[in-house]
Design an enzyme around this catalytic site. Structure first.
Site, mmCIF file in Angstrom:
data_model
loop_
_atom_site.group_PDB
_atom_site.id
_atom_site.type_symbol
_atom_site.label_atom_id
_atom_site.label_comp_id
_atom_site.label_asym_id
_atom_site.label_seq_id
_atom_site.Cartn_x
_atom_site.Cartn_y
_atom_site.Cartn_z
ATOM 1 C CB ALA A 67 -0.866 -0.024 1.254
ATOM 2 N N GLY A 103 -0.543 -5.018 0.469
ATOM 3 C CA GLY A 103 -1.654 -4.751 -0.449
ATOM 4 C C GLY A 103 -1.415 -5.347 -1.829
ATOM 5 C CD GLU A 126 -4.196 -7.261 2.097
ATOM 6 O OE1 GLU A 126 -3.866 -6.088 1.865
ATOM 7 O OE2 GLU A 126 -4.793 -7.628 3.124
ATOM 8 C CD GLU A 146 0.046 -6.158 5.119
ATOM 9 O OE1 GLU A 146 0.692 -7.208 5.322
ATOM 10 O OE2 GLU A 146 -0.554 -5.922 4.052
#
Ligand code: NAD
Length: 687
Positions: free
Chosen positions: A63, A102, A105, A125
């Site tokens: 992210a 991310g 994901e 994370e």
């Protein structure tokens, strides 16, 4: 179409390419066009399958962490994944470089993943005090099973493409052209025909770990988390993936993420992430670096051996020098034993061990260091010995060789002055065990050339160290602050605390161990010898040493140790000794609470840090945090002493320091002007 996301059609397969240098982070300006492109492709009859790929050196590596803690601009990642999961045609992620956080994901939102042989896949994370908040905790267990998913999510460590294939995370591994392979794979799937089941609806692996085994695995991880919330939240989220329907588990994952992202621990861990990046920014960084291919180490004792291993582990050949064959052999034997332990533990192969040992040369002749590009001295902590060594180095080292000292306390300027080339001299202060500990204090002496500093900072990264540049003073940043932290230890004991009580306050705070346990581990004789050399005393520690109680190595120190065990046991004899000494000195004993222990140990730690900033010994407050977290076990969830001072309240710290200064008159309690200013404006400012 935007500059960050483009779409091409390859024989009926739509290739969506994300191009957001440097790491293709999922920033808003990527998410928006990606969402729009996928929406259009979902219903586009010209696209029989969709491949998501990335330009540049990597797949989406995460992210955009600068967006954390701010209001999310829609579409968020979850919406993109939800959209992907409504697409009936096959969707394939083409993964090269790193698919992290991310990024992974996003790939989990696709039906299939094709990974380049060199790719790494992971959900790191937890290292920022978070859990994967884009559905990672509910998707991953469906592909790799709950036990493997929990291990990956709680460790945050990425896995290789082959491991991902074996675990069920990757569907194919590409050895050649990744994109061509991903397009071929997508076309094959489209030809084969659906229905294509999104990961969210694949439940067959969820039952493979029974809940009792999962609970035991999670409890073990919680114990290791030492007060950190994120690993525990990760375990809860993965458990939900097993016990709750998908959408409910996903909703709870979001709640857990929100709680963590707005909490103090994640703020602290994100601070440290940026702090480490900042620490790498040093003056002279862009200068031409010197070539370092061959390293010489003088002294094959505790530090010299560990430092040599650190370089060999980084693939650099090392020449070890000692005063005589016997000392040399002793050092080499220890190195071999250390590697053998890693082989027995399974963390190193016999083959790699052989390769690393093959990088060592040993000598008792300084002439053998003449070719070295960098020579690090790790001999006894004695200025006369160090000067003699540097004098010899000056005579034999080739022009341009960098000469470093691993001294813990001594004046690097004085050491540099014993050579004719002070511009090539600096301190490289490693921490014990040097092959394991990440921190390296790079000590910039008055005349150190900027490119020497930059070369060593580069080299530190090459061997996996976290480097912080510091200035010359007694003990540099870390050990100088450690002295301030420990200055009241004996006073606390004499006034009524016990070693176990002080240590418990430290472990409750989140330290791996307290100062007395640490003293026993390091050996009380080291401090005793140093004190004697400097004409100093420590009333209780000196008495213990006089009785031959040096800590773990003698089975007794501040604590007792059963033969061979490392578990400290409170020692009534030590407590009696403390009481007797207090009586002799006329000190009235009283109950001492945890708050007071923190005020008299950790507040001086922060205060000394402020003085270090004031004197320009550290360039930034965050550099001090990097030193303390990586070298001394300051709890990461509190972000290092300087960051923690903000949580604790600098005003309160100043007020309590003043109180103790008035009571004791000790300089460690006299609030530094920089600390006072921090209390006023809430930001650390170097003068
Ligand atoms: P050590 O006693 O284990 O090793 C020192 C080695 O240097 C010995 O093997 C000795 O034979 C050798 N030596 C002495 N004089 C020499 C000479 N003239 N030429 C070649 N070899 C010589 O000590 P150590 O703990 O490894 O400490 C070495 C240095 O590292 C010291 O300056 C110390 O302050 C510093 N240091 C130690 C630690 C630690 O935790 N031990 C941590 C950081 C820095």
């Amino acid at each position: 179409m935007s500059s960050s996301v483009s779409v091409a059609n390859e024989n009926g397969v739509a290739v969506v390419t994300i191009d957001n240098p440097p790491v293709n982070a999922l920033s808003f300006h990527v998410r928006k066009p990606l969402y729009e492109a996928l929406t259009a492709l979902r219903d586009d009859p010209a696209a029989r399958a969709i491949v998501i790929a990335c330009a540049g050196g990597t797949f989406v590596a995460g992210a955009d962490i600068t967006e954390f803690g701010k209001p999310i601009q829609q579409p968020e990642l979850r919406a993109i994944i939800a959209l992907l999961e409504t697409i009936a045609k096959p969707t394939v992620a083409a993964i090269h470089g790193t698919a992290l956080g991310g990024g992974l994901e996003l790939a989990l939102g696709c039906h299939f993943r094709v990974a380049d042989r060199g790719a790494k896949l992971g959900l790191p994370e937890v290292k920022l005090g978070l859990l994967p908040g884009g559905g990672g905790t509910v998707h991953l267990p469906r592909l790799v099973g709950p036990a493997k998913a929990l291990g990956m999510i709680v460790s945050g460590t990425p896995i290789s493409a082959s491991e991902a294939k074996a675990a069920g995370l990757a569907d194919a591994v590409a050895d050649g052209d990744l994109l061509a392979e991903a397009v071929r794979f997508a076309k094959e799937m489209a030809d084969r025909g659906g229905p294509f089941v999104p990961v969210r609806d694949r439940n067959d692996r969820l039952g493979e770990t029974d809940l009792a085994a999962f609970g035991a695995q999670a409890a073990d991880l919680a114990k290791k988390a030492r007060g950190l919330e994120a690993p525990i939240a990760c375990a809860e989220a993965v458990r939900n993936a097993i016990t709750l329907p998908f959408d409910e588990a996903l909703a709870v994952e979001r709640q857990l993420f929100q709680k963590l992202v707005s909490g103090d621990q994640s703020r602290a861990q994100r601070h440290l992430f940026f702090a480490e990046r900042e620490a790498a920014k040093i003056p002279g960084k862009d200068l031409q670096k010197r070539r370092i291919e061959l390293v010489g180490i003088i002294g094959a004792g505790t530090m010299g051996g560990g430092i040599a291993m650190a370089f060999a582990n980084g693939g650099l050949p090392v020449t070890l020098l000692e005063t005589n064959e016997e000392a040399l052999q002793r050092g080499l034997t220890t190195i071999e034993k250390n590697y053998a332990v890693s082989v027995n533990r399974g963390s190193l192969s016999e083959e790699v061990k052989r390769q690393r040992l093959g990088l060592f040369k040993a000598s008792t002749d300084y002439a053998d260091l003449a070719d070295c590009d960098l020579i690090i001295e790790a001999v006894f902590e004695d200025m006369a010995v160090k000067k003699e060594v540097f004098g010899k180095l000056d005579a034999i080292a080739k022009p341009g060789a960098i000469l470093a000292t691993n001294t813990s306390y001594l004046d690097v300027d004085a050491i540099a002055a014993s050579t004719s080339r002070p511009q090539d001299v600096l301190g490289m202060h490693f921490f014990s065990p040097a092959n394991v500990m990440k921190l390296l204090e790079i000590v910039r002496a008055e005349k150190t050339a900027p490119e020497v500093l930059a070369t060593v900072a580069d080299l530190a990264r090459r061997i996996g160290k976290v480097a912080v540049v510091v200035g010359v003073c007694h003990g540099f940043v870390g050990n100088r602050m450690l002295s301030a932290r420990g200055a009241e230890n004996e006073a606390l004991l004499l006034e009524g605390a016990t070693p176990s009580q002080v240590d418990k306050t430290f472990t409750d705070f989140g330290w791996p161990m307290g100062p007395f346990q640490m003293g026993d581990l390091a050996g009380l004789d080291i401090g005793w010898r140093n004190r004697k050399a400097r004409g100093q005393t420590a009333v209780i520690a000196d008495m213990l040493c006089e009785q031959g109680h040096f800590g773990q190595k003698t089975g007794r120190g501040w604590y007792r140790y059963e033969s061979g065990a490392r578990e400290p046991i409170a020692d009534p004899d030590v407590e009696a000794l403390i009481r007797a000494k207090a009586a002799e000195l006329g000190i009235a004993r009283r109950d001492i609470g945890a708050d007071e222990i923190i005020e008299r140990t950790l507040y001086p730690l922060v205060n000394e840090g402020a003085k270090i900033l004031e004197e320009g010994i550290a360039m930034r407050a965050s550099d001090i945090d990097v030193v303390w977290v990586n070298g001394y076990g300051f709890p990461i969830g509190k972000g290092g002493p300087m960051f923690w001072a903000g949580f604790e309240g600098a005003g309160k710290i100043v007020e309590r320091l003043e109180h103790w200064h008035e009571r004791t008159g000790r300089a460690i309690f006299e609030p530094a002007p920089v600390l006072r200013r921090f209390a006023e404006i809430g930001a650390w400012e170097a003068l």
